[in-house]
Enzyme design. Structure first.
Site, PDB file in Angstrom:
ATOM      1  CG  ASP A 147      19.218 -29.585  -3.962  1.00 49.56           C
ATOM      2  OD1 ASP A 147      20.023 -30.420  -4.395  1.00 49.56           O
ATOM      3  OD2 ASP A 147      19.200 -28.391  -4.330  1.00 49.56           O
ATOM      4  CG  ASP A 171      27.852 -25.546  -3.989  1.00 46.71           C
ATOM      5  OD1 ASP A 171      27.129 -26.116  -4.816  1.00 46.71           O
ATOM      6  OD2 ASP A 171      28.126 -26.036  -2.876  1.00 46.71           O
TER       7      ASP A 171
HETATM    8  O1  1PR Z   1      29.131 -28.651   1.763  1.00 50.43           O
HETATM    9  O2  1PR Z   1      29.844 -31.023   1.673  1.00 50.43           O
HETATM   10  O3  1PR Z   1      28.054 -30.288   3.243  1.00 50.43           O
HETATM   11  O4  1PR Z   1      27.659 -30.391   0.820  1.00 50.43           O
HETATM   12  C1  1PR Z   1      26.461 -29.694   0.742  1.00 50.43           C
HETATM   13  C2  1PR Z   1      25.880 -29.957  -0.618  1.00 50.43           C
HETATM   14  O5  1PR Z   1      24.580 -29.378  -0.659  1.00 50.43           O
HETATM   15  C3  1PR Z   1      26.682 -29.342  -1.735  1.00 50.43           C
HETATM   16  O6  1PR Z   1      26.804 -30.286  -2.765  1.00 50.43           O
HETATM   17  C4  1PR Z   1      25.845 -28.163  -2.215  1.00 50.43           C
HETATM   18  O7  1PR Z   1      25.896 -28.062  -3.623  1.00 50.43           O
HETATM   19  C5  1PR Z   1      24.452 -28.563  -1.787  1.00 50.43           C
HETATM   20  N1  1PR Z   1      23.631 -27.405  -1.402  1.00 50.43           N
HETATM   21  C6  1PR Z   1      23.777 -26.698  -0.262  1.00 50.43           C
HETATM   22  N2  1PR Z   1      22.819 -25.750  -0.210  1.00 50.43           N
HETATM   23  C7  1PR Z   1      22.093 -25.848  -1.329  1.00 50.43           C
HETATM   24  C8  1PR Z   1      20.940 -25.026  -1.676  1.00 50.43           C
HETATM   25  O8  1PR Z   1      20.364 -25.150  -2.760  1.00 50.43           O
HETATM   26  N3  1PR Z   1      20.540 -24.135  -0.793  1.00 50.43           N
HETATM   27  N4  1PR Z   1      22.131 -27.308  -3.229  1.00 50.43           N
HETATM   28  C9  1PR Z   1      22.599 -26.894  -2.072  1.00 50.43           C
HETATM   29  C10 1PR Z   1      22.798 -27.268  -4.321  1.00 50.43           C
HETATM   30  C11 1PR Z   1      22.373 -27.227  -6.526  1.00 50.43           C
HETATM   31  C12 1PR Z   1      22.068 -28.386  -7.315  1.00 50.43           C
HETATM   32  C13 1PR Z   1      20.743 -28.231  -8.023  1.00 50.43           C
HETATM   33  C14 1PR Z   1      21.125 -27.783  -9.401  1.00 50.43           C
HETATM   34  C15 1PR Z   1      20.065 -28.002 -10.417  1.00 50.43           C
HETATM   35  N5  1PR Z   1      21.840 -27.365  -5.246  1.00 50.43           N
HETATM   36  O9  1PR Z   1      22.071 -29.514  -6.575  1.00 50.43           O
HETATM   37  O10 1PR Z   1      20.145 -29.445  -7.947  1.00 50.43           O
HETATM   38  O11 1PR Z   1      21.466 -26.405  -9.345  1.00 50.43           O
HETATM   39  O12 1PR Z   1      18.951 -27.231 -10.142  1.00 50.43           O
HETATM   40  P1  1PR Z   1      17.990 -26.767 -11.299  1.00 50.43           P
HETATM   41  O13 1PR Z   1      17.978 -27.823 -12.345  1.00 50.43           O
HETATM   42  O14 1PR Z   1      16.643 -26.649 -10.639  1.00 50.43           O
HETATM   43  O15 1PR Z   1      18.507 -25.456 -11.796  1.00 50.43           O
HETATM   44  P2  1PR Z   1      28.731 -30.046   1.952  1.00 50.43           P
END
Ligand code: 1PR
Length: 531
Positions: free
Chosen positions: A232, A387
């Site tokens: 991320d 999400d």
């Molecule tokens: O909406 O098309 O602009 O895409 C934004 C992207 O950014 C989406 O894929 C969304 O999942 C991601 N995103 C947005 N905010 C966050 C955040 O964490 N605040 N991350 C985010 C999503 C989730 C996973 C993470 C897993 C594994 N993060 O990517 O890597 O949950 O984590 P873990 O193994 O530590 O539990 P758009």
């Protein structure tokens, strides 16, 4: 000097980078004569069958290609380029192929398997070939929904076969013409060995090969379950682009954005440690415009110079009008990501809006980002990032959404829940559930689901099997299980308890709590097929 046929569809950068990494220079085909005059030609196939043939036609390259192949001048075709050697494909009815080989390319027909085939599979080698000198039987990276078989009269072309429900032709070779269905440039070190064999062989493909390169008693090849490292990425308050990690999507710790490392360095580390794929999520892409985000594009460019497994990038893929009033389609944004080295793009927020519209109208407009990108780059290049978070209800009748009976009761003892989709990085819930989103996006042409879970993200408590089974059973495209991995055993569990094709983790890898090698070893010990 290697000549590359880059017709502007998809990620040819990775082929280019692989050639350079192996110490060769690359020259691009600029006109039809370059095809005929090239010493060694590489024809990478990216996109749908129809879009590849359209572009070749538009640039006047079909005749010179056929002439070159018929005169046995070295050609290496990759992926759709193998399919282009045939007369046509079910993927694009009515579009003529190069017709060097007889027959039509057909869609995988096994209904119990997810299509596209995305991931690492084996090959059985049927004849001696310089291309496999030094190859030790490792799995190679495939990504396709359509497959070739050879007519009896073309059996002299057969080089390799693989199995995915059915047996298909994964490599053909006759004289100096070779084509692979797998991507050597995305198949790690084994793939680079194969590519180098093509680059270094002389005009007669002469490399001494040992008998052992032929598979003596071919076994059915098996797809590996993939282990994906996810980064991320966002800019922190000091303006540095960092890899961050949230707890249930909250990436701030004492007010500061957590900084877990530099994106390019971490991606390279995970490649060396054996990750099967790397995913970058530009987590503030929903509010920034990726094409103005040069550091993020540079991350991709620099990563793809050294990392030879598939790269996915998500964040901000949608239509956009910049401050000067210039309009960009989501296809423009995706194209910039592909040009910078991505193999797949992942769509989050925009996929929710598209699905909502589709559910309302039940009409495909051809204009959504999913449809446009899928047509040009192929379904396998379009990942939907979901999400979701749990919404508990007392009974399924309390909601119109798809519910499950859960073993994890809600705060008031509720035994049912649905999974509400969110946009803008979990900040806004929508009237849309994960099954509705995944199945609508599949219908619109998406090729894979990246299934996060806000409740589980960063908790180290294991994957949400209930969510994964719920969504996996509603689609026939591959599902990547994400969120919650805290140990190697959690990967074993997710593959035992669900039919997910891949599992993704972030925190445990960034914090060096569990090395990728330990995950792979645990999977192997428990009988899970790995690369
Ligand atoms: O909406 O098309 O602009 O895409 C934004 C992207 O950014 C989406 O894929 C969304 O999942 C991601 N995103 C947005 N905010 C966050 C955040 O964490 N605040 N991350 C985010 C999503 C989730 C996973 C993470 C897993 C594994 N993060 O990517 O890597 O949950 O984590 P873990 O193994 O530590 O539990 P758009």
């Amino acid at each position: 000097m290697i000549t590359l046929l880059d017709y502007g569809a998809g990620n040819v950068r990775s082929v280019r980078n692989a050639i350079k990494k192996l110490g060769y220079s690359v020259k691009d085909v600029k006109n039809p004569a370059d095809i005929l005059n090239a010493e060694r030609l590489i024809f990478p196939g990216v996109g749908s069958y129809g879009s590849v043939m359209d572009r070749l036609q538009r640039d006047g390259l079909i005749e010179p290609l056929i002439e070159r192949i018929k005169s046995n001048k070295p050609v290496l075709g990759i992926c759709v380029a193998l399919q282009a050697l045939f007369e046509g494909s079910e993927e694009s009815p009515g579009v003529a192929g190069l017709s060097i080989l007889k027959g039509q390319i057909k869609r995988f027909s096994e209904t119990s398997l997810s299509v596209p085939q995305i991931g690492w599979n084996g090959v059985n080698i049927h004849k001696q070939s310089a291309m496999f000198a030094g190859y030790k039987g490792e799995k190679l990276y495939f990504v396709h929904s359509y497959r070739a078989t050879l007519e009896d009269s073309d059996q002299d072309w057969l080089l390799t076969t693989s199995n995915y429900g059915e047996e298909f032709v994964s490599g053909v070779q006759k004289g100096n013409i070779t084509a692979f269905q797998f991507h050597p440039e995305k198949s790690g070190k084994a793939g680079l060995t194969i590519l180098e064999n093509y680059l270094k062989s002389d005009a007669n493909n002469a490399i001494t090969v040992s008998e052992s390169t032929i598979s003596e008693s071919p076994q059915e090849t098996k797809m590996a379950k993939r282990v994906i490292a996810c980064l991320d990425v966002r800019t922190n308050d000091n303006g540095d682009l960092v890899v961050t990690k949230g707890d249930q999507y909250d990436v701030r710790d004492k007010g500061e954005v957590r900084n877990l490392g530099k994106p390019v360095e971490l991606a390279r580390r995970y490649y060396e440690e054996g990750a099967d794929e790397i995913t970058f999520l530009n987590i503030t892409g929903f509010r920034d415009f990726p094409m103005e985000d040069q550091p993020m594009l540079e991350v991709l460019q620099r990563t793809s110079e050294k990392v030879f497994v598939p790269l996915t990038i998500g964040g901000g893929i949608r239509e956009f009008t910049d401050s000067n009033g210039k309009e960009y389609s989501s296809l423009d944004v995706a194209a910039e990501y592909f040009r910078s080295g991505a193999d797949k793009i992942s769509i989050g927020s925009d996929a929710c809006y598209t699905a909502e519209e589709y559910l309302q109208t039940q009409k495909k407009t051809g204009k959504s980002s999913i449809e446009q990108i899928s047509y040009v780059y192929g379904a396998q290049a379009v990942v939907i990032s979901v999400d979701p978070r749990r919404v508990y209800v007392k009974t399924p009748e309390d909601t119109d959404h798809n519910t499950i009976k859960t073993i994890i009761p809600g705060p008031e003892g509720e035994m049912y829940c649905w999974y509400q989709c969110t946009v803008r990085g979990g900040r806004e819930g929508r009237d849309l559930d994960a099954v509705q989103l995944a199945s609508s996006c599949e219908a619109l042409g998406a090729g894979e689901i990246l299934l996060n879970c806000i409740d589980k993200d960063g908790t180290n408590s294991g994957f949400d099997f209930e969510l994964i089974n719920h969504v996996r059973s509603a689609v026939s495209i591959p599902v990547i299980a994400s969120s919650g991995a805290g140990s190697a055993a959690h990967f074993v569990d997710v593959f035992n308890e669900t039919d997910a094709e891949a599992a993704l983790a972030a925190g445990i890898f960034h914090r060096r709590e569990v090395p990728i090698a330990e995950v792979k070893q645990a999977l192997k010990q428990n009988g899970v097929e790995i690369r």
